[in-house]
Design a protein around this motif. Structure first.
Motif, short mmCIF file in Angstrom:
data_model
loop_
_atom_site.label_atom_id
_atom_site.label_comp_id
_atom_site.label_asym_id
_atom_site.label_seq_id
_atom_site.Cartn_x
_atom_site.Cartn_y
_atom_site.Cartn_z
N LEU A 35 0.37 -0.93 -0.11
CA LEU A 35 0.23 0.21 -0.23
C LEU A 35 0.54 1.63 -0.16
O LEU A 35 1.62 1.60 1.02
CB LEU A 35 -0.83 -0.16 0.65
CG LEU A 35 -1.71 0.96 2.10
CD1 LEU A 35 -2.62 1.31 0.45
CD2 LEU A 35 -2.11 0.82 2.97
N GLY A 36 1.01 2.42 -0.93
CA GLY A 36 1.43 3.20 -1.19
C GLY A 36 1.83 3.78 -2.26
O GLY A 36 0.38 3.36 -3.26
N ARG A 37 2.96 4.42 -2.92
CA ARG A 37 2.62 4.58 -4.31
C ARG A 37 3.23 3.90 -5.21
O ARG A 37 4.07 3.06 -5.41
CB ARG A 37 4.36 5.78 -4.63
CG ARG A 37 4.61 7.43 -3.74
CD ARG A 37 5.39 7.81 -4.10
NE ARG A 37 6.76 7.40 -3.45
CZ ARG A 37 7.53 7.33 -4.60
NH1 ARG A 37 7.58 7.49 -6.14
NH2 ARG A 37 8.34 7.05 -3.69
N VAL A 38 2.06 4.18 -5.61
CA VAL A 38 2.52 3.50 -7.69
C VAL A 38 2.27 4.11 -8.95
O VAL A 38 1.65 5.69 -8.62
CB VAL A 38 1.38 2.06 -8.24
CG1 VAL A 38 -0.43 3.11 -7.73
CG2 VAL A 38 1.76 0.79 -9.15
N ALA A 39 2.97 4.29 -10.07
CA ALA A 39 2.92 5.54 -10.85
C ALA A 39 3.70 4.25 -11.67
O ALA A 39 4.28 3.33 -12.28
CB ALA A 39 4.31 6.60 -10.67
N VAL A 40 3.81 5.20 -12.76
CA VAL A 40 5.11 5.34 -14.06
C VAL A 40 6.14 6.22 -14.14
O VAL A 40 6.04 7.40 -13.78
CB VAL A 40 3.83 5.32 -15.23
CG1 VAL A 40 4.76 5.11 -16.58
CG2 VAL A 40 2.68 4.45 -15.55
N ASP A 41 7.23 5.55 -14.50
CA ASP A 41 8.29 6.19 -14.25
C ASP A 41 9.17 5.90 -15.63
O ASP A 41 8.63 5.28 -17.16
CB ASP A 41 9.44 4.96 -13.47
CG ASP A 41 9.10 5.21 -12.52
OD1 ASP A 41 8.61 6.15 -11.65
OD2 ASP A 41 10.58 4.14 -11.83
N LEU A 42 9.47 7.70 -16.13
CA LEU A 42 9.46 8.00 -17.65
C LEU A 42 11.73 8.09 -17.59
O LEU A 42 11.74 9.49 -17.24
CB LEU A 42 8.59 9.25 -18.18
CG LEU A 42 7.15 9.05 -18.51
CD1 LEU A 42 7.35 10.16 -18.91
CD2 LEU A 42 7.39 7.48 -19.57
N TYR A 43 11.93 7.13 -17.43
CA TYR A 43 13.54 7.32 -17.90
C TYR A 43 13.97 8.13 -18.88
O TYR A 43 14.33 6.93 -20.16
CB TYR A 43 13.98 5.76 -17.79
CG TYR A 43 14.84 5.75 -15.41
CD1 TYR A 43 16.09 5.65 -15.06
CD2 TYR A 43 13.35 4.95 -14.28
CE1 TYR A 43 16.74 5.48 -13.69
CE2 TYR A 43 13.89 4.38 -13.33
CZ TYR A 43 15.45 5.17 -13.10
OH TYR A 43 15.67 4.69 -11.91
N GLY A 44 15.09 9.09 -18.57
CA GLY A 44 15.84 9.53 -19.69
C GLY A 44 16.92 8.22 -19.50
O GLY A 44 17.45 7.64 -19.01
N GLU A 45 17.10 8.06 -21.55
CA GLU A 45 18.03 7.27 -21.43
C GLU A 45 18.97 7.33 -22.29
O GLU A 45 19.91 6.61 -22.23
CB GLU A 45 17.30 6.48 -23.05
CG GLU A 45 15.80 5.57 -22.79
CD GLU A 45 15.61 5.01 -23.82
OE1 GLU A 45 15.29 3.50 -23.76
OE2 GLU A 45 15.97 5.38 -25.22
N GLN A 46 19.67 8.62 -22.11
CA GLN A 46 21.28 9.02 -22.88
C GLN A 46 21.45 9.24 -20.37
O GLN A 46 21.37 10.87 -20.07
CB GLN A 46 20.67 10.58 -23.29
CG GLN A 46 20.48 10.48 -24.72
CD GLN A 46 18.49 10.05 -24.59
OE1 GLN A 46 18.16 11.03 -24.17
NE2 GLN A 46 18.43 8.92 -25.21
N VAL A 47 22.08 8.46 -20.29
CA VAL A 47 23.21 8.58 -19.45
C VAL A 47 24.43 9.78 -19.26
O VAL A 47 24.84 10.39 -20.26
CB VAL A 47 23.47 7.13 -18.70
CG1 VAL A 47 24.20 7.11 -17.51
CG2 VAL A 47 22.88 6.05 -18.52
N GLY A 48 24.32 10.83 -18.20
CA GLY A 48 25.22 11.71 -18.46
C GLY A 48 24.44 12.78 -18.76
O GLY A 48 24.66 13.91 -18.09
N ALA A 49 23.30 12.96 -19.43
CA ALA A 49 22.90 14.18 -19.96
C ALA A 49 22.05 14.61 -19.15
O ALA A 49 21.43 14.10 -17.93
CB ALA A 49 21.98 14.31 -20.88
N ARG A 50 21.58 16.36 -18.66
CA ARG A 50 20.72 16.61 -18.25
C ARG A 50 19.08 16.60 -18.30
O ARG A 50 18.61 15.95 -19.96
CB ARG A 50 20.50 18.71 -18.30
CG ARG A 50 21.77 18.86 -17.88
CD ARG A 50 22.16 20.75 -17.95
NE ARG A 50 21.27 20.88 -19.28
CZ ARG A 50 20.29 22.01 -20.10
NH1 ARG A 50 20.34 22.70 -19.04
NH2 ARG A 50 20.13 22.62 -20.48
N LEU A 51 18.36 16.69 -17.66
CA LEU A 51 16.67 16.50 -17.92
C LEU A 51 16.02 17.00 -18.76
O LEU A 51 15.28 16.44 -20.03
CB LEU A 51 16.15 16.17 -16.48
CG LEU A 51 15.09 15.83 -16.76
CD1 LEU A 51 14.82 14.38 -17.28
CD2 LEU A 51 14.03 16.26 -15.17
#
Length: 642
Positions: free
Chosen positions: A10-26
């Motif tokens: 019981l708690g948070r459930v969501a969708v993660d949108l994970y950036g694929e360019q490691v090392g880049a700014r969001l």
């Protein structure tokens, strides 16, 4: 009430949108991967992978992301019967990136989100009573409505002897302590948050947190003092996560040092990002805790789960499976760096597959050069080929429906002439009655050495649905010269590595070149055995093999080879090579002695002659469809009657 579930989350459930360019700014991210997210959603997912019977109690929106969350959990076997569809709110989103191992820009989109809107009326007493453990994450204590729901669930749990566990899961932004865009900050001192947590600590049997999370729960920036403060308020067993150092468990009094607890050292890995480590840790810990294992063993599970996740991209998809974790712990001394171990990474890939295909009847019409040649001979434009492929797809659908092949039917089709077919055959999710096995070729027809039809494999797969199987035909012979072998093997390895990265299955079709010897046996091993053995030796483990009919001794050697190198191989599909149906029948009879032959993927035998007649105007559309259907039905009958 009988305990039908091990744990309810019981708690948070969501969708993660994970950036694929490691090392880049969001700000600079070009693409994002979509994963199940939210701490409780991750723990439900992770515990299910660890073999627990897990349930999720939450709300999701009445939209695509809410359905995604539900389907992702169901694929792992999580009970979703008490996930409520909220008609008025959207599923929560998290947008995040990885700058380096300790820096991760993170934005929570949780304004009036579905999971935060859970209310006491959503909590079923019978449902809570059906579990051995209720696992709560601290974020839901930050909002009055969800807090009351949590307290209601805790009361039911205490009433029915259900163990209660708290993952403090402290996110200052979700307590309103930072700007909305600052999801990255992990700790801010707050007496109001401390008071809010301390009001409920006595309701838990198990409390888990990092040192900083115990700081906020205990109201002190000194870890030992914070733990002592928590101990004054609860008799719960306390597990303090210490990152690379492992964790310390306190079942009674707190000593003068964290090491005075039951301390289990961590696992050394190359950290990609720490996000998700806590949820993985909790998943492994609950496996041992709920099953009554020792704290030493429970924490071994927890530490290893956390270590594996921090070395991978994403949270929920990085969670190890029970088989994977057990393999690692059994071979720990031989795997100093689990993040770099090929066998462990392969085990993660093959034990997290989304769907099994125990039997397959595949109509293969991914041919390109053959259709072009038929069109040339009939003196018609190649623009007719896409329409003809749609008719073949119609025949396949009608055949599957008439024969009752739900969940066992497939096609092989190309994007050059069959893109409309691929789009139509893809996208049914977990709908068993509609979902097809869909294979798609990448090789340049007839190429030797192997070449890819549309260029770089990574560029190609970026736009492919994950459910489409990458089919690669290679004309290979063990007696090829060294230079040719290197060319073909290196490209095939590149294709395999790309499939491992994207999650697409790979089917390798092997055909001996007609100009080379076909039947000589060297050292008692036939040429197909030698070819497969060579590909295994260089680290290629296809999800599927596509081979011609073989003799019984040859199938026995293939079975033994797959057993030795990849017992998780999905199987072998038989190819046709334009042989008559009656001739294929004999091959079917022998192949059924192999435990890995799961079906067939045959093409020209079924559509070849009808296609020529259609192109010459001898058959109209309806007659063509009926001819292909009749051939397909006959082959299915021969396959299943043996």
């Amino acid at each position: 009430m009988s305990k039908t579930l091990d744990v309810i989350c019981l708690g948070r459930v969501a969708v993660d949108l994970y950036g694929e360019q490691v090392g880049a700014r969001l700000e600079d991210m070009r693409t994002f991967a979509k994963y199940l997210g939210g701490s409780s959603g991750n723990v439900a997912h992770g515990t299910a992978r660890q073999g627990l019977k897990s349930g999720m109690l939450a709300r999701v929106g009445d939209e695509h992301m809410g359905r995604f969350v539900r389907e992702e959990l169901e694929r792992e076997g999580v009970d979703t019967s008490h996930i409520i569809t909220d008609k008025e709110r959207l599923t929560a989103l998290v947008v995040l990136g990885i700058k380096d191992s300790e820096t991760f820009p993170l934005i929570f989109y949780r304004d009036n989100c579905a999971d935060q809107a859970i209310v006491p009326e959503d909590i079923s007493e019978d449902y809570i009573a059906s579990a051995k453990c209720l696992a709560i994450t601290g974020t839901h204590l930050s909002n009055p409505s969800s807090r009351e729901a949590v307290l209601t669930a805790l009361r039911y749990a205490r009433k029915h002897g259900v163990k209660t566990a708290l993952d403090v899961d402290y996110r200052p932004v979700l307590w309103g302590l930072t700007s909305l865009g600052d999801g990255e900050t992990r700790y801010i001192e707050s007496s109001s948050v401390t008071d809010s947590l301390q009001e409920v600590l006595s309701l838990f049997d198990l409390i888990v947190g990092t040192e900083e999370e115990f700081h906020i729960a205990g109201g002190s920036d000194d870890s030992v003092t914070a733990l002592k403060n928590v101990r004054e308020l609860t008799e719960a067993e306390l597990v303090c996560k210490r990152g690379p150092l492992g964790c310390s468990v306190f079942t009674d009094d707190i000593g003068e040092s964290l090491d005075d607890g039951i301390t289990i050292r961590g696992v050394r890995v190359d950290v990609l990002n720490v996000l998700g480590a806590g949820d993985a840790f909790m998943s492994g810990l609950l496996r041992g805790y709920i099953n009554g294992e020792s704290w030493e063993q429970s924490c071994r599970y927890a530490n290893a789960c956390g270590a594996l996740v921090v070395s991978r991209h994403g949270c929920s998809p990085a969670m190890p499976t029970k088989e994977e974790l057990d393999y690692y712990l059994e071979n720990e001394s031989d795997i100093p760096r689990p993040d770099q171990d090929a066998a462990l990474n392969h085990l993660h890939r093959v034990t997290t597959r989304e769907k099994e295909w125990p039997e397959l009847c595949v109509l293969a019409f991914d041919h390109r050069a053959q259709f072009v040649e038929m069109a040339r001979q009939a003196d018609i434009d190649v623009s007719h080929i896409p329409y003809l492929k749609k008719l073949i797809w119609q025949a396949a659908q009608e055949t599957a429906q008439e024969y009752g092949l739900e969940g066992k039917a497939g096609i092989l089709c190309d994007s050059t002439f069959g893109m409309d077919v691929l789009n139509d055959a893809t996208g049914f999710g977990d709908n068993v009655t509609k979902r097809w096995w869909v294979g798609r070729p990448i090789e340049l027809p007839g190429s030797r050495p192997l070449q890819l039809e549309h260029g770089n494999i990574g560029t190609q797969l970026a736009s492919w649905p994950k459910e489409q199987v990458v089919k690669c035909l290679v004309f290979y012979h063990p007696n090829d010269d060294a230079e040719l072998k290197v060319q073909q093997e290196s490209l095939l390895k590149e294709v395999y590595d790309a499939c491992c990265a994207t999650g697409n299955d790979l089917l390798v079709e092997v055909i001996l070149p007609k100009s080379m010897p076909q039947s000589d046996v060297v050292n008692g091993k036939h040429y197909y055995h030698q070819t497969m053995s060579r590909l295994y030796d260089i680290g290629i483990k296809p999800d599927w093999w596509k081979l011609p009919p073989l003799t019984l001794p040859e199938w026995e050697s293939v079975d033994a080879l797959i057993d030795e190198n990849d017992a998780h191989c999905r199987g072998v599909l038989l190819l046709g090579l334009d042989a008559p149906i009656n001739q294929l029948k004999a091959g079917f009879e022998v192949s059924l002695k192999s435990k890995y032959v799961k079906g067939f993927a045959v093409g020209r035998t079924l559509f070849g002659e009808p296609s020529k007649q259609w192109m010459h105007g001898v058959l109209d559309d309806e007659a063509f469809v009926q001819r292909v259907k009749a051939n397909f039905l006959a082959l299915i009958y021969f396959w299943r009657s043996n």
